[in-house]
Design an enzyme around this catalytic site. Structure first.
Site, PDB file in Angstrom:
ATOM      1  N   SER A  35     -42.274 -21.979  -0.475  1.00 21.60           N
ATOM      2  CA  SER A  35     -41.020 -22.633  -0.092  1.00 21.60           C
ATOM      3  C   SER A  35     -39.885 -21.666  -0.395  1.00 21.60           C
ATOM      4  O   SER A  35     -40.021 -20.758  -1.214  1.00 21.60           O
ATOM      5  CB  SER A  35     -40.826 -23.924  -0.896  1.00 21.60           C
ATOM      6  OG  SER A  35     -39.545 -24.476  -0.666  1.00 21.60           O
TER       7      SER A  35
ATOM      8  N   ASN B 142     -36.985 -23.207  -1.120  1.00 27.49           N
ATOM      9  CA  ASN B 142     -36.157 -24.143  -1.862  1.00 27.49           C
ATOM     10  C   ASN B 142     -36.354 -23.903  -3.356  1.00 27.49           C
ATOM     11  O   ASN B 142     -37.362 -24.291  -3.939  1.00 27.49           O
ATOM     12  CB  ASN B 142     -36.546 -25.577  -1.491  1.00 27.49           C
ATOM     13  CG  ASN B 142     -35.638 -26.606  -2.115  1.00 27.49           C
ATOM     14  OD1 ASN B 142     -34.989 -26.357  -3.127  1.00 27.49           O
ATOM     15  ND2 ASN B 142     -35.584 -27.786  -1.521  1.00 27.49           N
TER      16      ASN B 142
ATOM     17  N   LYS C 190     -35.015 -25.255  -5.769  1.00 26.33           N
ATOM     18  CA  LYS C 190     -35.081 -26.492  -6.552  1.00 26.33           C
ATOM     19  C   LYS C 190     -36.541 -26.916  -6.760  1.00 26.33           C
ATOM     20  O   LYS C 190     -36.893 -27.468  -7.800  1.00 26.33           O
ATOM     21  CB  LYS C 190     -34.289 -27.607  -5.866  1.00 26.33           C
ATOM     22  CG  LYS C 190     -32.775 -27.395  -5.892  1.00 26.33           C
ATOM     23  CD  LYS C 190     -32.048 -28.566  -5.268  1.00 26.33           C
ATOM     24  CE  LYS C 190     -30.541 -28.386  -5.323  1.00 26.33           C
ATOM     25  NZ  LYS C 190     -29.810 -29.525  -4.709  1.00 26.33           N
TER      26      LYS C 190
ATOM     27  N   ASP D  94     -45.802 -30.860   0.962  1.00 25.58           N
ATOM     28  CA  ASP D  94     -45.145 -31.487   2.103  1.00 25.58           C
ATOM     29  C   ASP D  94     -44.808 -32.892   1.651  1.00 25.58           C
ATOM     30  O   ASP D  94     -45.664 -33.606   1.123  1.00 25.58           O
ATOM     31  CB  ASP D  94     -46.043 -31.513   3.341  1.00 25.58           C
ATOM     32  CG  ASP D  94     -45.250 -31.893   4.589  1.00 25.58           C
ATOM     33  OD1 ASP D  94     -44.154 -31.329   4.787  1.00 25.58           O
ATOM     34  OD2 ASP D  94     -45.707 -32.752   5.354  1.00 25.58           O
ATOM     35  N   SER D  95     -43.568 -33.230   1.769  1.00 27.25           N
ATOM     36  CA  SER D  95     -43.140 -34.519   1.256  1.00 27.25           C
ATOM     37  C   SER D  95     -42.165 -35.164   2.212  1.00 27.25           C
ATOM     38  O   SER D  95     -41.590 -34.507   3.081  1.00 27.25           O
ATOM     39  CB  SER D  95     -42.510 -34.367  -0.132  1.00 27.25           C
ATOM     40  OG  SER D  95     -41.473 -33.413  -0.107  1.00 27.25           O
TER      41      SER D  95
ATOM     42  N   GLY E 132     -32.192 -34.116  -0.086  1.00 24.31           N
ATOM     43  CA  GLY E 132     -32.839 -34.967   0.909  1.00 24.31           C
ATOM     44  C   GLY E 132     -32.292 -36.383   0.890  1.00 24.31           C
ATOM     45  O   GLY E 132     -31.077 -36.597   0.853  1.00 24.31           O
ATOM     46  N   TYR E 133     -33.201 -37.346   0.867  1.00 17.28           N
ATOM     47  CA  TYR E 133     -32.821 -38.761   0.917  1.00 17.28           C
ATOM     48  C   TYR E 133     -32.557 -39.363  -0.468  1.00 17.28           C
ATOM     49  O   TYR E 133     -32.382 -40.576  -0.591  1.00 17.28           O
ATOM     50  CB  TYR E 133     -33.927 -39.566   1.617  1.00 17.28           C
ATOM     51  CG  TYR E 133     -34.179 -39.172   3.051  1.00 17.28           C
ATOM     52  CD1 TYR E 133     -33.413 -39.720   4.087  1.00 17.28           C
ATOM     53  CD2 TYR E 133     -35.170 -38.260   3.380  1.00 17.28           C
ATOM     54  CE1 TYR E 133     -33.651 -39.371   5.415  1.00 17.28           C
ATOM     55  CE2 TYR E 133     -35.408 -37.898   4.705  1.00 17.28           C
ATOM     56  CZ  TYR E 133     -34.648 -38.458   5.714  1.00 17.28           C
ATOM     57  OH  TYR E 133     -34.872 -38.103   7.015  1.00 17.28           O
TER      58      TYR E 133
ATOM     59  N   ARG F 120     -43.081 -36.022  -6.178  1.00 20.32           N
ATOM     60  CA  ARG F 120     -43.468 -34.625  -6.347  1.00 20.32           C
ATOM     61  C   ARG F 120     -43.808 -34.332  -7.807  1.00 20.32           C
ATOM     62  O   ARG F 120     -44.728 -33.573  -8.090  1.00 20.32           O
ATOM     63  CB  ARG F 120     -42.369 -33.678  -5.857  1.00 20.32           C
ATOM     64  CG  ARG F 120     -42.855 -32.224  -5.740  1.00 20.32           C
ATOM     65  CD  ARG F 120     -41.798 -31.295  -5.183  1.00 20.32           C
ATOM     66  NE  ARG F 120     -41.414 -31.680  -3.836  1.00 20.32           N
ATOM     67  CZ  ARG F 120     -40.258 -32.274  -3.521  1.00 20.32           C
ATOM     68  NH1 ARG F 120     -39.362 -32.527  -4.441  1.00 20.32           N
ATOM     69  NH2 ARG F 120     -39.994 -32.590  -2.274  1.00 20.32           N
TER      70      ARG F 120
END
Length: 203
Positions: free
Chosen positions: A8, A10, A12, A73-74, A159-160, A187
């Site tokens: 990734s 990312n 974070k 993958d989330s 994200g959400y 996660r």
């Protein structure tokens, strides 16, 4: 130190895995992200499940680098949307990774849905690939149940997170501290399930 590639860009996610490893007392691993290794062709995420996408990403990363690779993958599954956005969560609005647009579209789609039918869950599949054989692959899954609030709250996470209210919580995922989130999140749970296999890589 044993190197492990987190497939990734990312950082974070890199920090999240670092925190999980530290909490489990695992040392001796150096985590890399895709920006730390030579570029390679990354296959598009075309799998029908989180598990398929995570495994494909980890296998690509290992094949290109020879370094043990972790990929996740989330996404968010919403009851009133028949489990969507699901594997399409990151590109729900049509633009990959546009958190604000994705969240705005989701809230618009749920505008007329009553509170009691706004159930949802975050899902994460994490894959670890340490070699070329099928037996060198491990895939685990974590789920975090909750519901969707009507307006974003909190500045943490990504994200959400600002619209996801974990079951039994008074604050959204974006209002939790990183450590509190790791302990209960999809996660965090999936990464924790990988810890024994990651610990075994230390040499």
């Amino acid at each position: 130190m044993t190197r492990v590639l987190v497939a990734s860009r990312n950082r974070k996610k890199l920090a999240e895995l670092n925190r999980v490893l530290e909490a489990a007392g695992v040392s001796g691993l150096t985590l890399l992200c895709l920006d730390d290794v030579p570029a390679f062709d990354e296959a598009p995420e075309t799998g029908a499940t989180f598990e398929a996408n995570a495994l494909a990403k980890a296998r690509d990363a290992f094949a290109a680098t020879g370094v043990p690779a972790v990929a996740d993958d989330s996404g968010l599954t919403v009851d009133a949307l028949n489990g969507m956005p699901g594997v399409l969560s990151a590109r729900w609005s049509g633009r990959h990774g546009d958190d604000a647009a994705n969240t705005a579209l989701l809230l618009g789609q749920l505008a007329d849905v009553p509170d009691e039918r706004r159930g949802a869950a975050f899902v994460s599949a994490c894959a670890l690939v340490t070699g070329p054989a099928d037996s060198d692959s491990l895939v685990v899954r974590g789920e975090w149940a909750g519901s969707i609030v009507r307006a974003p709250r909190g500045a943490g996470g990504f994200g959400y997170d600002p619209v996801f209210l974990p079951a039994g919580s008074a604050v959204t995922a974006a209002e939790l501290s990183p450590a509190d989130k790791d302990a209960v999140s999809h996660r965090g749970l999936a990464l924790a399930a990988l810890v024994p296999a990651l610990r075994a890589l230390v040499r």
